[in-house]
Motif scaffolding. Structure first.
Motif, short mmCIF file in Angstrom:
data_model
loop_
_atom_site.label_atom_id
_atom_site.label_comp_id
_atom_site.label_asym_id
_atom_site.label_seq_id
_atom_site.Cartn_x
_atom_site.Cartn_y
_atom_site.Cartn_z
N ALA A 1 34.47 31.38 45.82
CA ALA A 1 34.87 32.79 45.82
C ALA A 1 35.75 33.11 47.02
O ALA A 1 36.76 33.82 46.89
N ILE A 2 35.39 32.62 48.19
CA ILE A 2 36.20 32.87 49.38
C ILE A 2 37.58 32.23 49.24
O ILE A 2 38.60 32.82 49.60
N ALA A 3 37.60 31.01 48.69
CA ALA A 3 38.88 30.33 48.48
C ALA A 3 39.75 31.11 47.49
O ALA A 3 40.95 31.33 47.72
N LEU A 4 39.16 31.55 46.39
CA LEU A 4 39.91 32.31 45.39
C LEU A 4 40.45 33.62 45.98
O LEU A 4 41.61 33.98 45.78
N ASP A 5 39.59 34.32 46.70
CA ASP A 5 40.01 35.59 47.29
C ASP A 5 41.15 35.38 48.28
O ASP A 5 42.11 36.16 48.31
N SER A 6 41.05 34.33 49.07
CA SER A 6 42.08 34.06 50.08
C SER A 6 43.40 33.66 49.44
O SER A 6 44.46 33.79 50.07
N MET A 7 43.36 33.18 48.20
CA MET A 7 44.59 32.80 47.50
C MET A 7 45.07 33.89 46.54
O MET A 7 45.89 33.65 45.67
N GLY A 8 44.53 35.10 46.71
CA GLY A 8 45.00 36.23 45.92
C GLY A 8 44.35 36.38 44.56
O GLY A 8 44.84 37.16 43.72
N ARG A 9 43.22 35.70 44.33
CA ARG A 9 42.54 35.76 43.03
C ARG A 9 41.20 36.48 43.19
O ARG A 9 40.14 35.94 42.94
N ARG A 10 41.26 37.73 43.59
CA ARG A 10 40.05 38.49 43.93
C ARG A 10 39.15 38.74 42.71
O ARG A 10 37.94 38.61 42.80
N ASP A 11 39.74 39.08 41.58
CA ASP A 11 38.92 39.35 40.40
C ASP A 11 38.19 38.09 39.95
O ASP A 11 37.04 38.15 39.50
N ASP A 12 38.85 36.93 40.06
CA ASP A 12 38.18 35.66 39.74
C ASP A 12 37.03 35.42 40.72
O ASP A 12 35.96 34.93 40.32
N ALA A 13 37.24 35.75 41.99
CA ALA A 13 36.18 35.58 42.98
C ALA A 13 34.96 36.42 42.63
O ALA A 13 33.82 35.95 42.72
N VAL A 14 35.19 37.66 42.22
CA VAL A 14 34.09 38.54 41.82
C VAL A 14 33.35 37.95 40.63
O VAL A 14 32.10 37.92 40.61
N SER A 15 34.07 37.46 39.63
CA SER A 15 33.42 36.93 38.44
C SER A 15 32.60 35.68 38.73
O SER A 15 31.58 35.44 38.10
N VAL A 16 33.04 34.88 39.70
CA VAL A 16 32.29 33.68 40.08
C VAL A 16 30.96 34.04 40.73
O VAL A 16 29.93 33.40 40.51
N LEU A 17 30.96 35.09 41.53
CA LEU A 17 29.76 35.46 42.29
C LEU A 17 28.73 36.24 41.48
O LEU A 17 27.53 36.13 41.73
N GLN A 18 29.17 37.02 40.53
CA GLN A 18 28.26 37.94 39.84
C GLN A 18 27.04 37.26 39.22
O GLN A 18 25.93 37.80 39.32
N PRO A 19 27.16 36.08 38.61
CA PRO A 19 25.97 35.45 38.03
C PRO A 19 24.91 35.05 39.07
O PRO A 19 23.74 34.87 38.73
#
Length: 219
Positions: free
Chosen positions: A31-49
């Protein structure tokens, strides 16, 4: 910064295809990697479960939603970030087995959100004092010391103790810190100082601490 981005890309390449099966620690890294690369919504979806009773996961998810709110200013995001930080603080600060490191992380973000979203200096000050209490009780770790000291600095900004705030941020930038950590800490500290209405000279001194620190660290 380039090396850090390569590491984020490596983490994404390693974990993205199996994101539904990751454990909590790997989900946080992804999630941190995705967020840092501009993929914030993907980061949120990874963490929610994973967002059940793990204060660290809850805090990481809250951080992604808080940053989305700062960009898009959707009220639902601010409310959700505050709810998550509140839940994380409740879980991590409860005796007899309080996790002080997690507790100060959630408390400092609650202080920020009460200032930035709610405009409630009283509640922000309450959580600033909780930040100090837990940060002082937290075990020292080279990996986390930058965050601990920066959180103390932010707490003193909220409480109007600007000399102490600058001192803690100066100490924070003398610790091991990555590019994204330094930028994240600087951004939140500057926002808090501005919200608190500090003098321009104090804000210039705060900014100078992070500019000098990044230069020394090569970031």
């Amino acid at each position: 910064v380039a090396l850090e981005q390569k590491e984020f890309q490596r983490v994404i390449a390693a974990y993205w295809s199996t994101r539904a099966d990751l454990d909590a620690k790997a989900a946080i890294r992804l999630a941190i990697a995705l967020d840092s690369m501009g993929r914030r919504d993907d980061a949120v979806s990874v963490l929610q479960p994973h967002c059940t009773s793990d204060a660290e996961v809850i805090g990481t998810l809250a951080g992604r939603i808080k940053r989305r709110w700062l960009v898009e200013r959707r009220r639902a995001d601010a409310d959700e970030a505050m709810r998550l930080y509140g839940r994380g603080f409740e879980l991590s600060s409860s005796p007899p087995r309080a996790d002080h490191a997690q507790a100060y992380y959630h408390a400092t973000n609650l202080a920020f959100m009460h200032m930035a979203y709610g405009g409630d200096v009283g509640e922000a000050s309450r959580f600033a004092r909780e930040t100090i209490r837990h940060a002082e009780a937290a075990p020292r770790s080279a990996k986390a010391e930058h965050w601990r000291l920066a959180s103390l600095g932010d707490a003193h900004f909220v409480l109007g103790e600007y000399a102490k705030a600058l001192e803690y941020h100066q100490q924070a930038m003398q610790e091991r810190v990555s590019a994204w950590q330094a930028l994240s800490s600087q951004e939140q500290a500057l926002r808090l100082a501005d919200l608190r209405g500090v003098e321009d000279e104090v804000i210039r001194r705060l900014a100078a601490i992070y500019v000098a620190g990044r230069t020394v660290a090569g970031v």
